[in-house]
Motif scaffolding. Structure first.
Motif, PDB file in Angstrom:
ATOM      1  N   LEU A 135     -10.648  -3.858  20.337  1.00 52.38           N
ATOM      2  CA  LEU A 135      -9.737  -4.858  20.910  1.00 52.38           C
ATOM      3  C   LEU A 135     -10.115  -4.726  22.455  1.00 52.38           C
ATOM      4  CD1 LEU A 135      -6.140  -4.409  19.205  1.00 52.38           C
ATOM      5  CD2 LEU A 135      -7.682  -6.504  19.278  1.00 52.38           C
ATOM      6  N   VAL A 136     -10.243  -3.189  22.845  1.00 56.68           N
ATOM      7  CA  VAL A 136     -10.905  -3.098  24.114  1.00 56.68           C
ATOM      8  C   VAL A 136     -12.025  -3.628  24.646  1.00 56.68           C
ATOM      9  CG1 VAL A 136     -10.884  -1.351  25.804  1.00 56.68           C
ATOM     10  CG2 VAL A 136      -9.089  -1.252  24.408  1.00 56.68           C
ATOM     11  N   CYS A 137     -13.039  -3.412  23.681  1.00 60.00           N
ATOM     12  CA  CYS A 137     -14.183  -4.009  23.745  1.00 60.00           C
ATOM     13  C   CYS A 137     -14.193  -5.343  23.895  1.00 60.00           C
ATOM     14  CB  CYS A 137     -14.973  -3.505  22.490  1.00 60.00           C
ATOM     15  SG  CYS A 137     -16.932  -3.821  22.560  1.00 60.00           S
ATOM     16  N   GLY A 138     -13.448  -6.146  23.133  1.00 58.11           N
ATOM     17  CA  GLY A 138     -13.397  -7.636  23.073  1.00 58.11           C
ATOM     18  C   GLY A 138     -12.791  -8.146  24.477  1.00 58.11           C
ATOM     19  N   ILE A 139     -11.936  -7.180  24.997  1.00 58.85           N
ATOM     20  CA  ILE A 139     -11.485  -7.663  26.079  1.00 58.85           C
ATOM     21  C   ILE A 139     -12.412  -7.605  27.424  1.00 58.85           C
ATOM     22  CG2 ILE A 139      -9.663  -6.753  28.175  1.00 58.85           C
ATOM     23  CD1 ILE A 139      -7.870  -6.081  25.976  1.00 58.85           C
ATOM     24  N   LEU A 140     -13.273  -6.358  27.372  1.00 54.78           N
ATOM     25  CA  LEU A 140     -14.518  -6.143  28.164  1.00 54.78           C
ATOM     26  C   LEU A 140     -15.384  -7.262  28.171  1.00 54.78           C
ATOM     27  CD1 LEU A 140     -14.910  -2.506  28.035  1.00 54.78           C
ATOM     28  CD2 LEU A 140     -13.458  -3.580  29.737  1.00 54.78           C
ATOM     29  N   LEU A 141     -15.451  -7.787  27.141  1.00 54.65           N
ATOM     30  CA  LEU A 141     -16.633  -8.907  26.834  1.00 54.65           C
ATOM     31  C   LEU A 141     -15.840 -10.400  27.448  1.00 54.65           C
ATOM     32  CD1 LEU A 141     -17.805  -8.218  22.982  1.00 54.65           C
ATOM     33  CD2 LEU A 141     -19.211  -8.040  25.305  1.00 54.65           C
ATOM     34  N   SER A 142     -14.786 -10.462  27.198  1.00 60.17           N
ATOM     35  CA  SER A 142     -14.112 -11.812  27.727  1.00 60.17           C
ATOM     36  C   SER A 142     -14.010 -11.664  29.141  1.00 60.17           C
ATOM     37  CB  SER A 142     -12.774 -11.978  27.102  1.00 60.17           C
ATOM     38  OG  SER A 142     -11.865 -10.823  27.471  1.00 60.17           O
ATOM     39  N   LEU A 143     -13.721 -10.356  29.734  1.00 54.55           N
ATOM     40  CA  LEU A 143     -13.505 -10.318  31.331  1.00 54.55           C
ATOM     41  C   LEU A 143     -15.199 -10.448  31.771  1.00 54.55           C
ATOM     42  CD1 LEU A 143     -11.357  -7.235  31.734  1.00 54.55           C
ATOM     43  CD2 LEU A 143     -10.938  -9.729  32.127  1.00 54.55           C
ATOM     44  N   SER A 144     -16.074 -10.414  31.032  1.00 55.35           N
ATOM     45  CA  SER A 144     -17.169 -10.496  31.595  1.00 55.35           C
ATOM     46  C   SER A 144     -17.962 -11.757  31.590  1.00 55.35           C
ATOM     47  CB  SER A 144     -18.340  -9.490  30.681  1.00 55.35           C
ATOM     48  OG  SER A 144     -18.212  -8.031  30.874  1.00 55.35           O
ATOM     49  N   GLY A 145     -17.000 -12.655  30.823  1.00 56.57           N
ATOM     50  CA  GLY A 145     -17.446 -13.973  30.730  1.00 56.57           C
ATOM     51  C   GLY A 145     -18.245 -14.425  29.709  1.00 56.57           C
ATOM     52  N   ILE A 146     -18.490 -13.433  28.877  1.00 60.58           N
ATOM     53  CA  ILE A 146     -19.425 -13.676  27.519  1.00 60.58           C
ATOM     54  C   ILE A 146     -19.130 -14.629  26.330  1.00 60.58           C
ATOM     55  CG2 ILE A 146     -20.688 -12.098  25.586  1.00 60.58           C
ATOM     56  CD1 ILE A 146     -21.674 -11.669  28.390  1.00 60.58           C
ATOM     57  N   SER A 147     -17.671 -14.421  26.299  1.00 60.90           N
ATOM     58  CA  SER A 147     -17.092 -15.441  25.302  1.00 60.90           C
ATOM     59  C   SER A 147     -15.602 -15.453  25.542  1.00 60.90           C
ATOM     60  CB  SER A 147     -17.130 -14.988  23.941  1.00 60.90           C
ATOM     61  OG  SER A 147     -16.525 -15.782  23.023  1.00 60.90           O
ATOM     62  N   LYS A 148     -14.959 -16.513  25.241  1.00 60.97           N
ATOM     63  CA  LYS A 148     -13.363 -16.719  25.382  1.00 60.97           C
ATOM     64  C   LYS A 148     -12.537 -15.602  24.625  1.00 60.97           C
ATOM     65  CE  LYS A 148     -13.633 -21.654  26.290  1.00 60.97           C
ATOM     66  NZ  LYS A 148     -13.142 -23.014  25.824  1.00 60.97           N
ATOM     67  N   ALA A 149     -11.659 -15.136  25.425  1.00 60.41           N
ATOM     68  CA  ALA A 149     -11.025 -14.170  24.801  1.00 60.41           C
ATOM     69  C   ALA A 149     -10.292 -14.268  23.534  1.00 60.41           C
ATOM     70  CB  ALA A 149      -9.682 -13.631  25.762  1.00 60.41           C
ATOM     71  N   GLY A 150      -9.814 -15.626  23.148  1.00 61.41           N
ATOM     72  CA  GLY A 150      -9.197 -16.145  22.132  1.00 61.41           C
ATOM     73  C   GLY A 150     -10.222 -16.080  20.859  1.00 61.41           C
ATOM     74  N   ILE A 151     -11.456 -15.974  21.262  1.00 58.76           N
ATOM     75  CA  ILE A 151     -12.526 -16.011  20.249  1.00 58.76           C
ATOM     76  C   ILE A 151     -13.030 -14.644  20.045  1.00 58.76           C
ATOM     77  CG2 ILE A 151     -14.731 -16.954  19.581  1.00 58.76           C
ATOM     78  CD1 ILE A 151     -14.052 -19.594  21.120  1.00 58.76           C
ATOM     79  N   VAL A 152     -13.336 -14.056  21.079  1.00 58.65           N
ATOM     80  CA  VAL A 152     -14.027 -12.710  20.816  1.00 58.65           C
ATOM     81  C   VAL A 152     -13.414 -11.387  20.649  1.00 58.65           C
ATOM     82  CG1 VAL A 152     -14.159 -12.057  23.233  1.00 58.65           C
ATOM     83  CG2 VAL A 152     -15.958 -11.137  21.763  1.00 58.65           C
ATOM     84  N   ILE A 153     -12.007 -11.656  20.814  1.00 60.03           N
ATOM     85  CA  ILE A 153     -11.062 -10.412  20.703  1.00 60.03           C
ATOM     86  C   ILE A 153     -10.879 -10.504  19.009  1.00 60.03           C
ATOM     87  CG2 ILE A 153      -9.009  -9.412  20.940  1.00 60.03           C
ATOM     88  CD1 ILE A 153      -9.021 -10.434  23.875  1.00 60.03           C
ATOM     89  N   PRO A 154     -10.151 -11.569  18.726  1.00 57.55           N
ATOM     90  CA  PRO A 154     -10.060 -11.726  17.283  1.00 57.55           C
ATOM     91  C   PRO A 154     -11.143 -11.523  16.476  1.00 57.55           C
ATOM     92  CG  PRO A 154      -9.110 -13.460  18.401  1.00 57.55           C
ATOM     93  CD  PRO A 154      -9.963 -12.799  19.188  1.00 57.55           C
ATOM     94  N   SER A 155     -12.381 -11.831  16.741  1.00 52.64           N
ATOM     95  CA  SER A 155     -13.678 -11.486  15.836  1.00 52.64           C
ATOM     96  C   SER A 155     -13.901 -10.029  16.051  1.00 52.64           C
ATOM     97  CB  SER A 155     -14.822 -12.397  16.566  1.00 52.64           C
ATOM     98  OG  SER A 155     -14.619 -13.725  16.383  1.00 52.64           O
ATOM     99  N   MET A 156     -13.863  -9.500  16.942  1.00 55.67           N
ATOM    100  CA  MET A 156     -13.877  -7.989  17.001  1.00 55.67           C
ATOM    101  C   MET A 156     -12.972  -7.312  16.219  1.00 55.67           C
ATOM    102  SD  MET A 156     -16.635  -6.904  18.900  1.00 55.67           S
ATOM    103  CE  MET A 156     -16.276  -5.274  19.355  1.00 55.67           C
ATOM    104  N   ALA A 157     -11.835  -7.461  16.374  1.00 50.42           N
ATOM    105  CA  ALA A 157     -10.677  -6.740  15.713  1.00 50.42           C
ATOM    106  C   ALA A 157     -10.929  -7.093  14.124  1.00 50.42           C
ATOM    107  CB  ALA A 157      -9.265  -7.379  16.036  1.00 50.42           C
ATOM    108  N   GLY A 158     -11.215  -8.313  13.715  1.00 48.71           N
ATOM    109  CA  GLY A 158     -11.525  -8.737  12.123  1.00 48.71           C
ATOM    110  C   GLY A 158     -12.605  -7.761  11.468  1.00 48.71           C
ATOM    111  N   ILE A 159     -13.532  -7.684  12.138  1.00 48.69           N
ATOM    112  CA  ILE A 159     -14.653  -6.788  11.235  1.00 48.69           C
ATOM    113  C   ILE A 159     -14.397  -5.364  11.570  1.00 48.69           C
ATOM    114  CG2 ILE A 159     -16.351  -7.064  13.196  1.00 48.69           C
ATOM    115  CD1 ILE A 159     -17.010  -7.084   9.570  1.00 48.69           C
ATOM    116  N   HIS A 160     -13.678  -5.147  12.588  1.00 51.78           N
ATOM    117  CA  HIS A 160     -13.897  -3.704  12.974  1.00 51.78           C
ATOM    118  C   HIS A 160     -12.367  -3.168  11.970  1.00 51.78           C
ATOM    119  CE1 HIS A 160     -16.579  -4.178  16.158  1.00 51.78           C
ATOM    120  NE2 HIS A 160     -17.007  -2.965  15.818  1.00 51.78           N
ATOM    121  N   LEU A 161     -11.493  -3.896  11.464  1.00 54.48           N
ATOM    122  CA  LEU A 161     -10.619  -3.376  10.704  1.00 54.48           C
ATOM    123  C   LEU A 161     -11.135  -2.901   9.502  1.00 54.48           C
ATOM    124  CD1 LEU A 161      -7.481  -3.459   9.920  1.00 54.48           C
ATOM    125  CD2 LEU A 161      -7.812  -5.784   8.689  1.00 54.48           C
TER     126      LEU A 161
END
Length: 307
Positions: free
Chosen positions: A157-183
Motif C-alpha cells: 500500500l505504501v509502495c502504491g502511494i509512492l508511485l501515485s505521488l510520483s505521477g506514475i499512475s492514479k492512486a485509485g488504480i495503482v494502490i488497489p492493483s498493488m494490494a490485490g497481488i500482494h495479498l
C-alpha cells in the motif's frame, strides 16, 4: 517489491531518502545488542539468510511471483525491531549497489517500504497477537506469520502511494492493483515465516532471543544459507514479481527499462558475464557473505559504542 530507478520522482526519492536516513540513525542508537555475546553473529547470519531467501521467487496466482521480504522474520530472530531494520537495510543496500536489484535513486523508498514499514507492521501485530495468546513461545510462529503476511500488504500500500505521488499512475488504480497481488504474496510470506519459526521453536530454541537453552552453534544455519544462495536460488521462479506485474499491466514498466544505463552495476541481476547459471550461484554466495560481514561489523561497532 524492489522499486527500480525510474519508478519514483525526484521529490519522492529525496523525501523518502531523508526519512529513511533519519530512521536508520535512530535504529543505530536504539538497537539492542545486549541479549547475548553472540548477537553480532546472529545479526550477520539473519541478514545473510534474508538476502539468500530473497533470491528465491515463488509463483503465485496470475503468472506472478513473490519473494520473502523478511521484516517479520528478522524482528522475531533478533528480538528488536530496530536491529531488524538495520538487517533488512543492509540487504537492500547490497542488492542495489552490487546487483541492481532495486534502484540506487530509489534506495530510500525501498528502505522505507521493505525495511521500515514491513518491520514495524509485523512487529506491532505479532507482539499484540502474542500477548493476546498469553505470551507463550509456542504461539510465536502463528503470531509472527500473521504479522508478516499483513506487513506485505501494508508495504504494498505504501509502495502504491509512492508511485501515485510520483505521477506514475492514479492512486485509485495503482494502490488497489498493488494490494490485490500482494495479498497473495503476503500469504506466502506468512507461511514461510511461520514455518521457519516453528522449526526453531521446536528444534533450535537456542537461536531465538531470550532463550537460555544450551547453544548448539551456527553450523546448521550456515549450511542452510549456503544452500539457499548457491543452489536453491537457481530454481527461483522466472515470473515477474508483484510490482513488475503491476507495472506491465498498467503500462509503466518501460520507465525502469529506460533508466537501466544511468548507473552501471557490477553484477547486475546476479549475473557474471560468461558464467551462466554458475554466475548466479557465485553472486548469491558472494552477496550472502558481504551481507554477513557488514551486519556483523555494524553489530560490533554499535555494541562497543553503547557499552
Amino acid at each position: 517489491m524492489h522499486l527500480p530507478d525510474g519508478f519514483i520522482s525526484v521529490p519522492v526519492a529525496v523525501s523518502t531518502g531523508i526519512l529513511s536516513g533519519g530512521v536508520l540513525w535512530v535504529s543505530l542508537q536504539k538497537s539492542s545488542f545486549s541479549y547475548g555475546s553472540r548477537h553480532a553473529s546472529t545479526l550477520g547470519l539473519t541478514t545473510a539468510f534474508i538476502f539468500a531467501a530473497q533470491m528465491i521467487n515463488f509463483p503465485v496466482l496470475g503468472g506472478t511471483s513473490g519473494h520473502l521480504l523478511g521484516g517479520g522474520l528478522a524482528g522475531a530472530l533478533l528480538g528488536c525491531p530496530w536491529s531488524a531494520i538495520l538487517s533488512i537495510t543492509t540487504v537492500l543496500i547490497i542488492q542495489a549497489v552490487l546487483f541492481a536489484d532495486g534502484g540506487i535513486t530509489a534506495l530510500g523508498a525501498n528502505i522505507l517500504t521493505m525495511g521500515i514499514i514491513s518491520v514495524w507492521v509485523s512487529w506491532v501485530l505479532s507482539r499484540t497477537l502474542l500477548a493476546l495468546f498469553g505470551g507463550s513461545k509456542k504461539y510465536l510462529p502463528i503470531a509472527c506469520g500473521i504479522g508478516a503476511a499483513i506487513s506485505v500488504l501494508g508495504t504494498s500500500l505504501v509502495c502504491g502511494i509512492l508511485l501515485s505521488l510520483s505521477g506514475i499512475s492514479k492512486a485509485g488504480i495503482v494502490i488497489p492493483s498493488m494490494a490485490g497481488i500482494h495479498l497473495f504474496i503476503g500469504i506466502g510470506e506468512g507461511i514461510i515465516t511461520s514455518s521457519i519459526l516453528a522449526y526453531l521453536v521446536k528444534v533450535r530454541p537456542d537461536l531465538l532471543p531470550g532463550e537460555e537453552e544450551t547453544f548448539k552453534g551456527f553450523f546448521t544455519p550456515i549450511v542452510i544459507i549456503l544452500l539457499l544462495a548457491g543452489v536453491l536460488s537457481l530454481f527461483a521462479s522466472a515470473l515477474p514479481d508483484g510490482l513488475e506485474s503491476v507495472a506491465y499491466d498498467l503500462g509503466f514498466f518501460n520507465l525502469a527499462e529506460d533508466s537501466k544505463n544511468v548507473i552501471q552495476i557490477p553484477f547486475s541481476k546476479y549475473e557474471i558475464i560468461g558464467m551462466g547459471q554458475i554466475g548466479r550461484s557465485v553472486t548469491g554466495l558472494m552477496g550472502a557473505l558481504v551481507c554477513f560481514g557488514i551486519a556483523y561489523g555494524i553489530a560490533r561497532i554499535v555494541k562497543e559504542k553503547n557499552a
